[in-house]
Design an enzyme around this catalytic site. Structure first.
Site, PDB file in Angstrom:
ATOM      1  N   ASN A 171       0.835  -1.211   0.000  1.00  0.00           N
ATOM      2  CA  ASN A 171       0.000   0.000   0.000  1.00  0.00           C
ATOM      3  C   ASN A 171       0.863   1.252   0.000  1.00  0.00           C
ATOM      4  O   ASN A 171       1.779   1.369   0.833  1.00  0.00           O
ATOM      5  CB  ASN A 171      -0.880   0.027   1.263  1.00  0.00           C
ATOM      6  CG  ASN A 171      -1.678   1.307   1.382  1.00  0.00           C
ATOM      7  OD1 ASN A 171      -2.624   1.520   0.624  1.00  0.00           O
ATOM      8  ND2 ASN A 171      -1.299   2.166   2.308  1.00  0.00           N
ATOM      9  N   GLU A 172       0.582   2.152  -0.919  1.00  0.00           N
ATOM     10  CA  GLU A 172       1.226   3.487  -0.940  1.00  0.00           C
ATOM     11  C   GLU A 172       2.704   3.431  -0.576  1.00  0.00           C
ATOM     12  O   GLU A 172       3.168   4.174   0.301  1.00  0.00           O
ATOM     13  CB  GLU A 172       0.483   4.458  -0.007  1.00  0.00           C
ATOM     14  CG  GLU A 172      -0.904   4.772  -0.492  1.00  0.00           C
ATOM     15  CD  GLU A 172      -1.600   5.905   0.263  1.00  0.00           C
ATOM     16  OE1 GLU A 172      -1.055   6.411   1.258  1.00  0.00           O
ATOM     17  OE2 GLU A 172      -2.710   6.276  -0.164  1.00  0.00           O
ATOM     18  N   GLU A 290      -8.483   3.674  -3.469  1.00  0.00           N
ATOM     19  CA  GLU A 290      -8.839   4.594  -2.375  1.00  0.00           C
ATOM     20  C   GLU A 290      -9.300   5.897  -3.008  1.00  0.00           C
ATOM     21  O   GLU A 290      -8.532   6.547  -3.716  1.00  0.00           O
ATOM     22  CB  GLU A 290      -7.653   4.875  -1.443  1.00  0.00           C
ATOM     23  CG  GLU A 290      -7.308   3.715  -0.529  1.00  0.00           C
ATOM     24  CD  GLU A 290      -6.258   4.062   0.525  1.00  0.00           C
ATOM     25  OE1 GLU A 290      -6.220   5.219   1.001  1.00  0.00           O
ATOM     26  OE2 GLU A 290      -5.473   3.161   0.854  1.00  0.00           O
TER      27      GLU A 290
HETATM   28  O1  AHR Z   1      -7.679   5.535   4.010  1.00  0.00           O
HETATM   29  C1  AHR Z   1      -6.869   6.095   4.972  1.00  0.00           C
HETATM   30  C2  AHR Z   1      -5.394   6.097   4.591  1.00  0.00           C
HETATM   31  O2  AHR Z   1      -5.193   6.914   3.484  1.00  0.00           O
HETATM   32  C3  AHR Z   1      -4.842   4.769   4.180  1.00  0.00           C
HETATM   33  O3  AHR Z   1      -4.383   4.042   5.257  1.00  0.00           O
HETATM   34  C4  AHR Z   1      -3.697   5.144   3.289  1.00  0.00           C
HETATM   35  O4  AHR Z   1      -3.459   4.182   2.302  1.00  0.00           O
HETATM   36  C5  AHR Z   1      -4.077   6.497   2.731  1.00  0.00           C
HETATM   37  O5  AHR Z   1      -3.063   7.398   2.849  1.00  0.00           O
END
Ligand code: AHR
Length: 506
Positions: A171-172, A290
């Protein structure tokens, strides 16, 4: 000036992938504990999951739920969350400065998904995790052979593999806030090796590589190119994340989906280039896993105490303007159905969420729930090209922003179409004329509108001034319809073509 909307059922963008109607639950704040899961709650089921929350989730007809993070994922040890609950360790969660009691893990989550009829989209930890820990989790979840982790799942009471198809490779990983953030080269390499091993273990899965954590991060573009340079042969999707905030300039806030559209087009182009550059045999599609409205940058709430379980963080209150932006973002996803195949409203419960709960108490929905609800229920079928001639406005977010934002969906059986419209004007109703090419007998089946006295009107557990209303007053003649949408409103108009219905039995 009338807004002119022209639609031709033969001018199609693509079939809409139902996975664009997905959401996200992270071990963050009160999303899990006192959100979906609260064993002592009067409405909890025998598994400890709240029935009142489930009753609000079900109507959304979600395709998938992404889990368990988010930033949490990058420090998560999945083995902590399986086996007897009393033996599971409590860990510090470095992503959100909280305590993680591990009372919900993959078994509880996946079995809950099965009960509510939603697919899971699981993430593997590529922060502190390794390609091996990712494969171990895959083996635990999907393994059918007599191997150690598949046997552990059986020992934990689950004989059949879960068959989870969709997996996120971290993730990210580009964000400096991420646990064990990586350069594009570092991430590209580990994602490639992890993807390769995971597909060897289970060729039926599909993999999402991390794109940029937002379009505004300085490495955007270069990151995507480098990641795909390494991963292209083994991955199926590239992720996009984007949250928009209202910094007080409402016209600009309402225009943000225009930027989202540009973001999607740029990433789609990078994916096409990667395929061409590697003489590839498959397309890379987009997973917008997201997206939402989020104000945390400007909020002045007292910070909840750190290192507690279910720290109440990022509990946004959404207003009408937020719902309109969410409606425009959904329209953008529908209009880009040829490239965006997965999208997750982030998140689902309590944390930047359409659904809120009180610990031990009530559950209710916020304004942003409604555009998602109607898009998910009635936005299935084929995305149609829409030609909209609308008055425009200029603002800091862009020039020539259409006052009316529109997306159109041809129903699965092609006997009707649904229009989703947002009127961005703060002051003026917009008279619209729809022309549906080739139709002679257009009828309005339903018109639902979301509006309120003020852009900042909010729904709470006690009051619901922002509720969808059924509206009448659309006039049809032949293949045309005339209707007027109020200022600052989201609208869904459903049309049927009785003559087509006779020709094509559903
Ligand atoms: O959705 C909240 C946060 O936002 C998540 O943990 C992250 O992936 C994003 O920065």
């Amino acid at each position: 000036m009338n807004v002119l909307i022209s639609i031709d059922p033969d001018k199609r963008v693509s079939k809409i992938d139902e996975r664009i109607y997905s959401s996200f639950i992270e071990h963050m704040g009160r999303a899990v504990y006192t959100g979906v899961y609260e064993p002592g709650h009067p409405l909890a089921d025998k598994h400890g999951f709240r029935g009142d929350v489930e009753a609000l989730i079900r109507p959304l007809e979600l395709s998938s739920i992404r889990y368990p993070g988010g930033n949490f994922l990058s420090g998560y040890r999945w083995l902590d969350g399986v086996g007897p609950k009393e033996s599971r360790p409590v860990r510090p969660d470095l992503a959100w400065s909280a305590l993680e009691p591990n009372q919900v893990g993959v078994d509880e989550f996946l079995q809950w998904c099965e009960r509510i009829g939603v697919s899971a989209m699981l993430g593997v930890n590529l922060g502190t995790g390794t390609p091996q820990s990712a494969c171990d989790l895959l083996e635990y979840v999907n393994g059918s052979l007599p191997t150690a982790f598949a046997d552990l799942r059986r020992q934990n009471g689950r004989a059949a593999p879960y068959g989870v198809k969709l997996w996120c490779l971290g993730n990210e990983m580009d964000g400096p806030w991420q646990i064990c953030a990586k350069t594009a080269e570092e991430y590209g390499r580990i994602a490639c090796e992890t993807a390769k091993m995971m597909k060897w273990l289970d060729p039926s899965i599909e993999l999402v590589a991390c794109g940029s954590s937002s379009r505004s991060i300085p490495t955007f573009g270069a990151w995507e190119r480098t990641v795909l340079k390494h991963c292209y042969p083994y991955v199926d999707y590239l992720s996009l994340h984007q949250y928009y905030q209202n910094d007080g300039d409402l016209p600009s806030f309402l225009a943000r989906s225009d930027e989202m559209d540009g973001f999607i087009r740029e990433v789609a182009e990078i994916c096409r280039e990667a395929k061409a550059g590697q003489n590839g045999d498959h397309d890379i599609y987009l997973s917008f896993d997201e997206w939402n409205v989020w104000y945390h940058f400007q909020k002045e709430c007292a910070e909840p105490p750190k290192w507690t379980v279910a720290r109440p963080i990022e509990e946004e209150t959404y207003d009408l303007a937020d719902a309109l932006v969410v409606g425009c973002m959904l329209n953008t996803l529908i209009r880009n159905a040829d490239t965006v195949k997965i999208a997750c409203l982030a998140q689902l419960v309590n944390v930047i969420a359409p659904i809120m709960t009180e610990p031990g108490g009530r559950a209710w929905v916020q304004t942003v729930y409604y555009p998602f609800l109607y898009a998910s229920r009635y936005g299935r079928g084929t995305s149609l090209r829409v030609c909209t001639e609308s008055p425009v406005y200029d603002c800091d977010a862009g020039k020539g922003i259409p006052l009316v934002d529109c997306a159109a969906v041809l129903s699965e059986d092609e006997t009707g179409a649904t229009l989703f419209l947002v009127n961005r004007s703060l002051t003026d109703a917009q008279p619209c004329r729809l022309t549906f090419a080739g139709e002679t007998d257009l009828r309005v089946d339903d018109w639902v509108s979301l509006r309120a006295q003020a852009a900042d009107a909010v729904d709470t557990a006690d009051e619901t001034p922002v509720r969808p209303e059924t509206v009448s007053g659309a006039a049809t003649s032949g293949g045309e319809a005339d209707f007027t949408i109020p200022p600052l409103s989201w609208n869904m108009l459903r049309f049927v073509f009785p003559s087509r219905g006779k020709k094509r039995p559903s």
